[in-house]
Design a protein around this motif. Sequence first.
Motif, PDB file in Angstrom:
ATOM      1  N   ARG A  59       8.355   8.368  16.249  1.00  0.00           N
ATOM      2  CA  ARG A  59       7.515   8.589  16.986  1.00  0.00           C
ATOM      3  C   ARG A  59       7.319   9.925  17.433  1.00  0.00           C
ATOM      4  O   ARG A  59       6.250  10.578  17.447  1.00  0.00           O
ATOM      5  N   LYS A  60       8.153  10.586  17.066  1.00  0.00           N
ATOM      6  CA  LYS A  60       8.575  11.899  17.433  1.00  0.00           C
ATOM      7  C   LYS A  60       8.025  12.543  16.336  1.00  0.00           C
ATOM      8  O   LYS A  60       7.415  13.333  16.486  1.00  0.00           O
ATOM      9  N   ALA A  61       7.912  11.975  14.939  1.00  0.00           N
ATOM     10  CA  ALA A  61       7.541  12.530  13.720  1.00  0.00           C
ATOM     11  C   ALA A  61       5.766  12.393  13.483  1.00  0.00           C
ATOM     12  O   ALA A  61       5.209  13.353  13.359  1.00  0.00           O
ATOM     13  N   ALA A  62       5.364  11.398  14.159  1.00  0.00           N
ATOM     14  CA  ALA A  62       4.047  11.033  14.251  1.00  0.00           C
ATOM     15  C   ALA A  62       3.913  12.103  15.577  1.00  0.00           C
ATOM     16  O   ALA A  62       2.541  12.870  14.978  1.00  0.00           O
ATOM     17  N   GLU A  63       3.877  12.225  16.056  1.00  0.00           N
ATOM     18  CA  GLU A  63       3.852  13.209  18.003  1.00  0.00           C
ATOM     19  C   GLU A  63       3.588  14.627  16.821  1.00  0.00           C
ATOM     20  O   GLU A  63       2.469  15.351  16.713  1.00  0.00           O
ATOM     21  N   GLN A  64       4.325  14.995  16.384  1.00  0.00           N
ATOM     22  CA  GLN A  64       4.423  16.361  15.328  1.00  0.00           C
ATOM     23  C   GLN A  64       4.053  16.451  14.449  1.00  0.00           C
ATOM     24  O   GLN A  64       3.032  17.398  14.486  1.00  0.00           O
ATOM     25  N   ALA A  65       3.677  15.469  13.449  1.00  0.00           N
ATOM     26  CA  ALA A  65       2.592  15.114  12.936  1.00  0.00           C
ATOM     27  C   ALA A  65       0.678  16.327  12.436  1.00  0.00           C
ATOM     28  O   ALA A  65      -0.237  16.453  12.630  1.00  0.00           O
ATOM     29  N   VAL A  66       0.737  14.992  13.826  1.00  0.00           N
ATOM     30  CA  VAL A  66      -0.168  15.211  14.237  1.00  0.00           C
ATOM     31  C   VAL A  66      -1.401  16.539  15.678  1.00  0.00           C
ATOM     32  O   VAL A  66      -1.449  16.947  15.387  1.00  0.00           O
ATOM     33  N   HIS A  67      -0.032  16.823  16.349  1.00  0.00           N
ATOM     34  CA  HIS A  67      -0.151  18.343  16.300  1.00  0.00           C
ATOM     35  C   HIS A  67      -0.707  19.758  15.490  1.00  0.00           C
ATOM     36  O   HIS A  67      -0.465  20.574  16.374  1.00  0.00           O
ATOM     37  N   ALA A  68       0.617  19.075  14.616  1.00  0.00           N
ATOM     38  CA  ALA A  68       0.003  20.566  13.492  1.00  0.00           C
ATOM     39  C   ALA A  68      -1.210  19.979  13.264  1.00  0.00           C
ATOM     40  O   ALA A  68      -2.103  21.080  12.238  1.00  0.00           O
ATOM     41  N   LEU A  69      -2.112  19.058  13.523  1.00  0.00           N
ATOM     42  CA  LEU A  69      -3.429  19.099  13.026  1.00  0.00           C
ATOM     43  C   LEU A  69      -4.313  20.484  13.619  1.00  0.00           C
ATOM     44  O   LEU A  69      -3.551  21.326  15.077  1.00  0.00           O
TER      45      LEU A  69
END
Length: 385
Positions: A59-69
């Motif tokens: 879940r945290k990795a998914a948040e970080q990946a989207v936040h990097a956009l």
Amino acid sequence: MSGVTEASIFAALKGIVEPKSQQDVVTLGMISGLIVKDGNVGFAIEVDPKEGAAMEPLRKAAEQAVHALDGVISVTAVLTAERAGQNAGQGGGGAAPAPNQAQGSQAQGQAGGQRAMVPGVRAIVAVASGKGGVGKSTTTTNLALGLAQLGLKVGVLDADIYGPSQPRMLGISGRPTSPDGKILNPMENYGIKCMSMGFLVAEDTPMIWRGPMVQSALQQMLRDVEWGELDILVVDMPPGTGDAQLTMAQQVPLTGAVIVSTPQDIALLDARKGLNMFRKVDVPVLGIVENMSMFVCPNCGHESHIFSHGGAKREADKLGMEFLGEVPLDIEIRETSDEGRPIVVSNPDAPHAKAYSAIAQRVWDKVSTQIDAGGARQAPKIVMQ
């Protein structure tokens, strides 16, 4: 700053691999309920209920990946669970296949246990009703402002995911900020801190979410918001006795609940259901408020009992509950609420504003007594009989 799109979000999530299958979460159909508004992104990740705690890193990795956009300001990803063999579809706000709600709650509780639910908050009070249309949200707003008039630090959580109204009633527009893409700063007006799904979606956007997704969103609006130090957090509950109420009662140490009802018999029947639900899950009911108690003609002063009168007081007496007060049906209360200028702050000397302030004083007297007697409650266990 360029705008973020659903396509770019799904492209980013294609890089998040589920550890057991070694396939990405998009291909597996694990992403649902995607919402994008002004750079704020929210979505659910469907997981096996037995893997709730283990999936927290994903879940945290998914948040970080989207936040990097480029263009993303904040991201909220929630874990939710479904029966084995079902896959959630993609799409903004789309309905997911029916999940196993009991297992979903268990998984979310495990995932949400990584951080204290509401650190720094001395008391949490739910404002609830058995049915819609009785003025619960208006009562919540003016109750919170009445508590603030007592010199208290107050927050409002709009837990009505399907029909959030606190942004309009508190006169707050815009979107919450996030210093790190994980924790949101609450919005604020009239000295009241507020968090609501209404800040993240347009007013006319339907939330087509199933129960576990609603439960996860509520947990994150509590856990992942920087509430700071509050004397009391007032929760505007959705009407009824469903998932949101059970989530709040089971996983949040509620200090108590305030029941709002109109005086007619049909509303009191539903209010009694809400009251009994809180009793069954060991949440103290602080008292009952009778809203739309009477109508006084502004021209001649004649008092009309459009929805009957005194029913909530009689119900409170019968059930051994405190009657907290009555508020009339009045156009000024409606107008000030719609305009984001609640009557307690826009016309504090009005009789109706004083009625709300008196109710706030009674609520705080009961809450402070409970705090002094033994501190905040522990979250109760629900026992199905």
